[in-house]
Design a protein around this motif. Structure first.
Motif, PDB file in Angstrom:
ATOM      1  N   PRO A  17       1.098  -1.319  -0.083  1.00  0.00           N
ATOM      2  CA  PRO A  17      -0.049   0.051   0.026  1.00  0.00           C
ATOM      3  C   PRO A  17       0.686   1.046  -0.013  1.00  0.00           C
ATOM      4  CG  PRO A  17      -0.605  -1.698   1.384  1.00  0.00           C
ATOM      5  CD  PRO A  17       0.702  -2.337   1.064  1.00  0.00           C
ATOM      6  N   ALA A  18       2.529   1.184   0.599  1.00  0.00           N
ATOM      7  CA  ALA A  18       3.028   2.732   0.622  1.00  0.00           C
ATOM      8  C   ALA A  18       3.408   2.445  -0.614  1.00  0.00           C
ATOM      9  CB  ALA A  18       4.395   1.733   1.503  1.00  0.00           C
ATOM     10  N   ALA A  19       3.041   1.877  -1.973  1.00  0.00           N
ATOM     11  CA  ALA A  19       3.347   1.848  -3.822  1.00  0.00           C
ATOM     12  C   ALA A  19       2.449   3.467  -3.717  1.00  0.00           C
ATOM     13  CB  ALA A  19       3.811   0.844  -4.190  1.00  0.00           C
ATOM     14  N   LEU A  58       2.071   0.536   5.829  1.00  0.00           N
ATOM     15  CA  LEU A  58       1.947   1.375   4.581  1.00  0.00           C
ATOM     16  C   LEU A  58       3.160   1.531   5.228  1.00  0.00           C
ATOM     17  CD1 LEU A  58      -1.187   3.281   7.259  1.00  0.00           C
ATOM     18  CD2 LEU A  58      -0.485   2.225   4.312  1.00  0.00           C
ATOM     19  N   GLY A  59       4.385   0.766   5.468  1.00  0.00           N
ATOM     20  CA  GLY A  59       5.903   1.410   5.637  1.00  0.00           C
ATOM     21  C   GLY A  59       6.402   2.816   6.606  1.00  0.00           C
ATOM     22  N   CYS A  60       4.942   2.552   7.788  1.00  0.00           N
ATOM     23  CA  CYS A  60       5.681   3.945   8.685  1.00  0.00           C
ATOM     24  C   CYS A  60       6.649   4.105   9.073  1.00  0.00           C
ATOM     25  CB  CYS A  60       4.719   4.221   9.660  1.00  0.00           C
ATOM     26  SG  CYS A  60       2.858   4.242   9.085  1.00  0.00           S
ATOM     27  N   MET A  61       7.109   5.044   9.370  1.00  0.00           N
ATOM     28  CA  MET A  61       8.575   5.013  10.025  1.00  0.00           C
ATOM     29  C   MET A  61       8.954   6.319  10.621  1.00  0.00           C
ATOM     30  SD  MET A  61      10.160   7.027   7.264  1.00  0.00           S
ATOM     31  CE  MET A  61       9.622   5.805   5.501  1.00  0.00           C
ATOM     32  N   GLY A  62       9.752   6.782  11.843  1.00  0.00           N
ATOM     33  CA  GLY A  62       9.940   7.647  12.714  1.00  0.00           C
ATOM     34  C   GLY A  62       9.002   7.721  13.524  1.00  0.00           C
ATOM     35  N   TYR A  63       8.388   8.649  14.608  1.00  0.00           N
ATOM     36  CA  TYR A  63       8.009   8.301  15.646  1.00  0.00           C
ATOM     37  C   TYR A  63       6.416   8.248  15.226  1.00  0.00           C
ATOM     38  CZ  TYR A  63       6.576  13.145  14.062  1.00  0.00           C
ATOM     39  OH  TYR A  63       5.633  14.002  12.797  1.00  0.00           O
ATOM     40  N   VAL A  64       6.121   7.838  14.526  1.00  0.00           N
ATOM     41  CA  VAL A  64       5.164   6.990  14.274  1.00  0.00           C
ATOM     42  C   VAL A  64       4.822   5.539  13.483  1.00  0.00           C
ATOM     43  CG1 VAL A  64       2.957   6.908  12.010  1.00  0.00           C
ATOM     44  CG2 VAL A  64       3.776   9.405  12.357  1.00  0.00           C
ATOM     45  N   GLY A  65       6.209   5.144  13.746  1.00  0.00           N
ATOM     46  CA  GLY A  65       6.329   3.839  13.606  1.00  0.00           C
ATOM     47  C   GLY A  65       6.856   3.850  14.873  1.00  0.00           C
ATOM     48  N   ALA A  98      -1.422   6.866   7.157  1.00  0.00           N
ATOM     49  CA  ALA A  98      -1.532   6.440   8.363  1.00  0.00           C
ATOM     50  C   ALA A  98      -2.963   7.159   8.803  1.00  0.00           C
ATOM     51  CB  ALA A  98      -0.363   6.611   8.762  1.00  0.00           C
ATOM     52  N   LEU A  99      -2.859   8.560   8.526  1.00  0.00           N
ATOM     53  CA  LEU A  99      -3.582   9.220   9.226  1.00  0.00           C
ATOM     54  C   LEU A  99      -5.203   9.183   8.487  1.00  0.00           C
ATOM     55  CD1 LEU A  99      -4.772  11.086  11.156  1.00  0.00           C
ATOM     56  CD2 LEU A  99      -4.507  12.988   8.357  1.00  0.00           C
ATOM     57  N   GLU A 100      -4.978   8.739   6.871  1.00  0.00           N
ATOM     58  CA  GLU A 100      -6.211   8.113   7.218  1.00  0.00           C
ATOM     59  C   GLU A 100      -7.154   7.089   7.947  1.00  0.00           C
ATOM     60  OE1 GLU A 100      -6.076   9.582   2.087  1.00  0.00           O
ATOM     61  OE2 GLU A 100      -5.433   7.966   3.126  1.00  0.00           O
ATOM     62  N   VAL A 101      -6.413   6.166   8.274  1.00  0.00           N
ATOM     63  CA  VAL A 101      -6.565   4.728   8.277  1.00  0.00           C
ATOM     64  C   VAL A 101      -6.580   5.070  10.089  1.00  0.00           C
ATOM     65  CG1 VAL A 101      -5.531   2.414   9.384  1.00  0.00           C
ATOM     66  CG2 VAL A 101      -4.836   3.699   6.906  1.00  0.00           C
ATOM     67  N   LEU A 102      -6.093   5.499  10.838  1.00  0.00           N
ATOM     68  CA  LEU A 102      -5.765   5.694  11.972  1.00  0.00           C
ATOM     69  C   LEU A 102      -7.533   6.464  13.009  1.00  0.00           C
ATOM     70  CD1 LEU A 102      -4.276   8.309  13.432  1.00  0.00           C
ATOM     71  CD2 LEU A 102      -3.195   7.412  13.021  1.00  0.00           C
ATOM     72  N   ILE A 103      -7.833   7.242  11.955  1.00  0.00           N
ATOM     73  CA  ILE A 103      -8.676   8.191  11.664  1.00  0.00           C
ATOM     74  C   ILE A 103     -10.426   7.415  12.444  1.00  0.00           C
ATOM     75  CG2 ILE A 103      -9.289   8.977   9.815  1.00  0.00           C
ATOM     76  CD1 ILE A 103      -9.528  11.361  13.183  1.00  0.00           C
ATOM     77  N   HIS A 104     -10.351   6.070  11.526  1.00  0.00           N
ATOM     78  CA  HIS A 104     -11.514   5.406  11.661  1.00  0.00           C
ATOM     79  C   HIS A 104     -12.069   5.204  13.313  1.00  0.00           C
ATOM     80  CE1 HIS A 104     -12.497   3.462   8.243  1.00  0.00           C
ATOM     81  NE2 HIS A 104     -11.486   3.751   7.941  1.00  0.00           N
ATOM     82  N   ASP A 105     -13.231   5.381  13.311  1.00  0.00           N
ATOM     83  CA  ASP A 105     -14.276   4.906  14.288  1.00  0.00           C
ATOM     84  C   ASP A 105     -13.682   6.268  15.317  1.00  0.00           C
ATOM     85  OD1 ASP A 105     -15.886   2.618  13.631  1.00  0.00           O
ATOM     86  OD2 ASP A 105     -14.358   1.343  14.342  1.00  0.00           O
ATOM     87  N   ASN A 106     -12.408   7.069  15.451  1.00  0.00           N
ATOM     88  CA  ASN A 106     -12.901   8.461  16.256  1.00  0.00           C
ATOM     89  C   ASN A 106     -13.379   9.502  15.489  1.00  0.00           C
ATOM     90  OD1 ASN A 106     -10.085   8.077  17.791  1.00  0.00           O
ATOM     91  ND2 ASN A 106     -10.331   7.277  16.032  1.00  0.00           N
ATOM     92  N   ILE A 107     -14.316   9.766  17.113  1.00  0.00           N
ATOM     93  CA  ILE A 107     -14.866  11.321  16.951  1.00  0.00           C
ATOM     94  C   ILE A 107     -14.141  12.312  16.279  1.00  0.00           C
ATOM     95  CG2 ILE A 107     -16.536  10.729  18.620  1.00  0.00           C
ATOM     96  CD1 ILE A 107     -15.176  12.647  20.189  1.00  0.00           C
ATOM     97  N   VAL A 108     -14.892  13.682  15.283  1.00  0.00           N
ATOM     98  CA  VAL A 108     -14.638  14.838  14.474  1.00  0.00           C
ATOM     99  C   VAL A 108     -13.884  15.300  15.275  1.00  0.00           C
ATOM    100  CG1 VAL A 108     -15.092  15.996  13.353  1.00  0.00           C
ATOM    101  CG2 VAL A 108     -16.282  14.047  13.029  1.00  0.00           C
ATOM    102  N   PRO A 109     -14.830  15.512  16.526  1.00  0.00           N
ATOM    103  CA  PRO A 109     -13.280  16.441  17.431  1.00  0.00           C
ATOM    104  C   PRO A 109     -12.102  16.110  17.944  1.00  0.00           C
ATOM    105  CG  PRO A 109     -16.081  16.272  18.262  1.00  0.00           C
ATOM    106  CD  PRO A 109     -15.496  14.970  17.258  1.00  0.00           C
TER     107      PRO A 109
END
Ligand code: SF4
Lengths: 532, 170
Positions: free
Chosen positions: A106-108, A382-389, A503-514
């Motif tokens: 997916p990272a590609a 997603l091939g994340c890195m840095g503080y996110v990974g 990654a942001l698109e994935v991790l926001i799932h099921d969270n609230i808009v605020p």
């Protein structure tokens, strides 16, 4: 990296499966190993690399004019255990078709769509054929990174709004859509977000970026080394040191030149200062986004003091243009050695006190714990890195795992967390600041004497170089190829944000808009570094 | 909570009385600004910041105006989320073509009378990025601009001075 050719077993395996691989000696690209494969094997190479456990780190194209059938080169860079493999293939301009790596990685996805928009290469089995970087500033039949496309383009009187992009739509009772941007409410970069929500819960988020695309790759062409370093320092303003370093490292490798030890140590000093400044700012901003103003003001105060000190020592609050090809722009005055050491100690003390308060404030942690979770599996896909990974169990840091001077002489501890939530991303930042402060002290203690620059040597045409360093967001990969007369033929900077936006698109799932602002801030992708 | 209060008390107010960089003129301009904002804007100047393609360096320095060192609100200056609430637009970047329409719409949404300030080397003349297939360069190439604050990026003090000057103009 202990082995000389860490990918040898993988290449042996590929040969066994009948995939024709040719190893290429490419001087400036070391320690990455370079291979070429046939275009028809490209997709399979992706599958095999995936099975072998490689991370898909970067991909880019280059239009090689007047050579080999006017070919467009396609590169993919894989990483495993701190070793890098650069794979290449070519397609003709007349029939630029290639299978995609996205089904395996997916990272590609977005890098390939970028290549599609910029070079007109069609990735046949790509699951999402929509354009990415292209909005309406150039036609779908025009490809800005092809040689025959003029840097000035074919300007229209006005660029129309990009309103035909097909976002994913959700249907059903109670589902509604929230469009945000490109102009956001705060003092931040522009981008567009489309939320599908039920009540307050986010079902789906799609980001549409590219608004800050300013043609960095194209306007890099024809520059000399010094001018490219300046441009690289503006790929993403908050990572000016890291990008300038990566690009300079790439250019030096291409030129067969090493920056003197003192210069390299000063680069690291700046890079660690940049890391600390941004982490301080981010912790404050995360606190602010959940209404914890105390954190915002305290960390803002520390960041400001830190930036002022950078300005005093290096002459610029962000240390822009302080890294130049061959070395650094100015030497460190001896009088700052002690002040910097004291400053590091003082900051460490302050951070300890403040973070104790932060961790002890239920109203704050309540909003951060369990919010915006990115599982280790998702982060890895997603091939994340840095503080996110690293907040999601991915234990990788270029400084330690694919080390480069001066980090080969220093101890870099890599903090790791496993919950993948906003809280973990904040904690990683906190712990990274502490590590950086130790590294800064070690850098000051061991700072070698000597010159801070080597005289620039114009590389011969076709020299290539790869610079890979650990910026504050994570691994930065910078590729350069020189043309005639020491002029840049190709520059591609891969900012870590290419992996963290998805990654942001994935991790926001099921969270609230605020909670979107705090989730977004905890990831803090660069728009400019992504849009190029 | 006690610790938070303790910290707040120990740090105290650190907002620097301008000027931190030995420019007596700044305090003066600060006072003029307050007076001017009083006259022209009823005591409060609302700014909408728009990134039109910057590298984000300019944004970071504009954000810094809100930290407790500069605390620009003490002069009656505050940043707003909507252009409809704004008296002034601070526009950064070489205007990317992809932001062109957004800039026009933001300007159109800002009520008159309004001031537009182009920020940074990029906002002034395109900076390192210049004009290309992807970028229009100077903000003035896209919308009318009343003042320019140069620098790459302009420091928070440069920004304050620039805003004060733009406002202070009779
Ligand atoms: S003026 Fe400098 S800091 Fe501002 S956007 Fe341009 S390059 Fe970035």
């Amino acid at each position: 990296m202990t082995q000389d050719k860490p990918f040898a077993p993988f290449l042996g395996h590929l040969a066994q499966t009948g995939l024709r691989v040719e190893s290429v000696a490419a001087h400036g690209l070391a320690p990455a190993q370079v291979i070429t494969v046939q275009a028809e094997d490209w997709g399979r190479l992706g599958q095999e690399a995936k099975e072998w456990g490689c991370r898909w780190a970067a991909g880019w194209g280059e239009d090689i004019d007047g050579k080999v059938d006017k070919a467009i080169h396609i590169h993919a860079c894989f990483e495993k255990g701190g070793a890098y493999l650069l794979a290449r293939t070519m397609v003709t301009r007349t029939n630029p078709i290639l299978s995609s790596h996205t089904p395996s990685y997916p990272a590609a996805d977005r890098p390939e769509r970028h290549t599609q928009d910029m070079f007109g290469v069609a990735f046949t089995d790509h699951p999402d054929a929509r354009r990415w970087t292209r909005h309406q500033a150039w036609k779908s039949s025009e490809y800005p990174l092809r040689r025959d496309f003029p840097a000035a383009g074919h300007p229209l009187a006005a660029t129309p709004a990009d309103h035909q992009y097909k976002f994913l739509a959700a249907q059903g009772s109670g589902v509604y859509e929230i469009p945000v941007g490109p102009v956001h409410a705060g003092i931040i970069e522009p981008g567009h977000f489309r939320f599908q929500t039920v009540g307050e819960t986010v079902l789906h988020l799609e980001a549409r970026l590219g608004y800050t695309h300013k043609g960095i790759e194209k306007i890099a062409e024809g520059r000399d080394a010094a001018s490219l370093a300046r441009l690289a320092g503006r790929v993403s303003g908050d990572s000016t040191v890291a990008h300038a370093w990566a690009a300079s490292m790439a250019m030096e490798k291409a030129a067969g030149l090493t920056a003197p030890p003192r210069a390299v140590w000063l680069r690291a000093l700046m890079c660690e200062r940049e890391r600390v400044a941004n982490h301080l700012g981010d912790i404050g901003a995360i606190a602010n986004d959940v209404g914890f103003a105390f954190g915002f003001y305290q960390f803002g105060r520390l960041r400001e003091a830190w930036q002022r000190a950078s300005c005093e020592v290096f002459g610029h609050r962000f240390m822009m243009d302080c890294i130049v090809p061959g070395g650094v722009a100015a030497d460190l005055e001896p009088r700052f050695m002690e002040t910097m050491r004291d400053e590091a100690d003082a900051l460490r003390w302050q951070i300890g006190k403040l973070m104790a308060i932060v961790y002890d404030s239920p109203s704050l942690t309540n909003r951060l714990l369990g919010t915006g979770v990115l599982t280790p599996e998702q982060a890895s896909a997603l091939g994340c890195m840095g503080y996110v990974g690293r907040a999601s169990s991915l234990d990788f840091d270029v400084r330690r795992d694919a080390t480069y001077p001066p980090y080969d002489r220093l101890k870099v501890t890599v903090p790791l967390h496993h919950t993948g939530d906003v809280n973990a991303r904040m904690r990683v930042r906190h712990e990274e600041i502490v590590v950086s402060l130790e590294v800064i002290k070690a850098l000051l203690a061991g700072l070698p004497d000597g010159p801070v620059g080597s005289e620039w040597r114009v590389p011969i045409a076709d020299s290539e170089g790869l610079g890979i360093i650990e910026g504050w967001r994570g691994e930065i990969i910078s590729y350069v190829r020189f043309g005639a007369g020491g002029r840049i033929a190709r520059f591609f900077p891969r900012d870590p944000s290419w992996t963290t936006w998805p990654a942001l698109e994935v991790l926001i799932h099921d969270n609230i808009v605020p909670d979107f602002p705090v989730c977004n801030k905890s990831v803090n992708g660069s728009y400019s570094g992504n849009d190029l | 909570m006690l610790r938070i209060l303790g910290k707040i008390q120990r740090i105290g107010i650190i907002s620097e009385p301008l000027p931190p960089l030995n420019e007596p003129a700044l305090t003066e301009i600060g006072e003029q600004l307050k007076a001017r904002i009083g006259e022209l804007f009823g005591g409060s100047l609302a700014i909408r910041e728009v990134d039109a393609g910057s590298c984000n360096g300019c944004e970071l320095e504009i954000q810094a105006l809100n930290n407790s060192w500069y605390s620009i609100e003490r002069f009656g200056v505050h940043f707003v989320a909507s252009p409809r609430h704004a008296d002034m637009l601070l526009v950064t970047g070489p205007v990317s073509r992809h932001m062109e329409e957004a800039i026009h719409r933001t300007l159109a949404a800002t009520p008159e009378p309004r001031l537009v300030i182009a920020v940074g080397a990029c906002g002034a003349d395109g900076g390192e990025f210049g004009e290309s297939y992807a970028s229009r360069g100077a903000v003035a190439n896209v919308i009318p601009v009343d003042a320019v604050i140069r620098g790459c990026p302009p420091t928070p003090v440069d920004l304050m001075r620039g805003i004060l000057e733009a406002i202070g103009r009779p």
